[in-house]
Design a protein around this motif. Structure first.
Motif, PDB file in Angstrom:
ATOM      1  N   VAL A 256       0.878  -1.415   0.202  1.00  0.00           N
ATOM      2  CA  VAL A 256       0.055  -0.045   0.019  1.00  0.00           C
ATOM      3  C   VAL A 256       0.938   1.225  -0.047  1.00  0.00           C
ATOM      4  O   VAL A 256       0.732   2.171  -0.671  1.00  0.00           O
ATOM      5  N   ASP A 259       2.194   1.929  -3.508  1.00  0.00           N
ATOM      6  CA  ASP A 259       1.115   2.715  -4.190  1.00  0.00           C
ATOM      7  C   ASP A 259       0.897   4.227  -3.813  1.00  0.00           C
ATOM      8  O   ASP A 259       0.712   5.118  -4.841  1.00  0.00           O
ATOM      9  N   ARG A 285      -8.067   0.558  -2.361  1.00  0.00           N
ATOM     10  CA  ARG A 285      -7.778  -0.719  -2.588  1.00  0.00           C
ATOM     11  C   ARG A 285      -9.064  -1.505  -2.046  1.00  0.00           C
ATOM     12  O   ARG A 285      -9.360  -2.661  -2.590  1.00  0.00           O
TER      13      ARG A 285
END
Length: 329
Positions: A256, A259, A285
């Protein structure tokens, strides 16, 4: 300026604790106070004391990293001021220590490391004797994991100190050995998986490189390896049963975070905004997942559990490169 002032000051700053404040806040304040005290000594000595050399590469690169991070604070949040404060304090202490000869600076690192690691372990022992367990075995560092990581960081300098004073004999020899022995005890109590693994890897490196060149007593290193192995065994039951789940959690946080970094790759989201950016990215997500699945996957990560990733997310690739270069050099 005396080496003892630096060693005592750094030790006091690292161990500063206030039960009514966040664990890192007293240490930040103490680090800045130490920087001001050492800076005052340098100014008081004036032209009579010249630096022993230019800023070494790692210190200059870390100063550049701190400057880039400070710039990103302008679009970050006030939460990043705490991190910046402790970096500035560390830089000021490092710059003031350039007044000392290199050999004295090395001794200050060894002595302060031995004191910080050993005293952290002693505090953990006292807390354990008083009934503390798990996260409550924080030794004044906020969590048992942070206490374990601090002990891991100070272990190799303590081992090197013990090696250096071994042949000298006398009181210092036994004090350094006691400090060395307390490190694995503290690691076993804090049960930090990362700290134990990092310590074992560092010991392997130390035994295969440093001691081969220095021709130091091999028995001392074998003692360290054995002690670390004992610490790992003492923490093994809890470590083995929770390791897989912890690893999966870390992988999720790192993915994460990657990202989040890609979303603001050039400038970063700003110093102090990691947690906010992580939650936003994680929400994207999980948006299309089943509620039960999403609730089990959700993590409220306030840090990336990786300085590399967090610096990339907050301050961009330039900050990451400067941080890596400062440590790599």
């Amino acid at each position: 300026m005396k080496r003892s002032l630096v060693a005592v000051g750094v030790t006091a700053a690292a161990l500063a604790y206030d039960p009514l404040a966040l664990a890192a806040d007293p240490k930040r304040v103490a680090a800045l106070l130490l920087a001001m005290v050492l800076g005052g000594f340098v100014l008081a000595q004036g032209s009579a004391s010249k630096p022993t050399g230019a800023w070494p590469g790692p210190l200059a690169l870390f100063a550049a990293f701190s400057a880039v991070s400070a710039i990103s604070l302008t679009w970050g949040s006030s939460g990043g001021i705490g991190d910046l404060a402790i970096w500035v304090g560390a830089l000021a202490v490092g710059a003031a220590c350039l007044q000392l000869p290199r050999s004295e600076r090395v001794r200050a690192v060894h002595e302060s490391s031995a004191a910080i690691g050993a005293l952290t372990a002693v505090i953990a022992v006292v807390q354990a004797l008083l009934g503390a367990r798990g996260a409550h075995l924080h030794a004044g560092h906020g969590s048992s994991a942070w206490a374990g990581l601090l002990i891991a960081v100070t272990f190799l300098p303590t081992l090197e100190l013990a090696r250096r004073v071994w042949s000298a004999g006398g009181f210092r020899r036994w004090v350094s050995l006691i400090a060395l022995l307390l490190h694995p005890v503290g690691l076993a109590l804090t049960s930090s998986r990362v700290a134990i693994a990092a310590s074992l890897v560092a010991l392997v490196w130390y035994a295969t490189s440093r001691l081969r060149r220095a021709r130091a007593p091999v028995a001392l290193t074998l003692f360290g390896v054995l002690a670390m192995a004992c610490a790992a065994c003492a923490a093994a039951p809890d470590t083995l049963t929770r390791a897989e789940r912890a690893w999966q959690g870390r992988v999720w946080i790192w993915s994460v975070s990657c990202d989040a970094a890609l979303g603001q790759l050039v400038s970063g989201v700003g110093l102090g905004k990691f947690a906010e950016s992580f939650l936003d990215t994680q929400g994207q997500r999980l948006a299309n997942r089943d509620l039960d699945v999403a609730s089990r996957a959700f993590v409220n990560a306030t840090t990336a559990h990786s300085d590399w990733l967090q610096s990339l997310v907050e301050s961009g690739p330039l900050a990451l490169l400067l941080l890596a270069a400062s440590i790599g050099l």
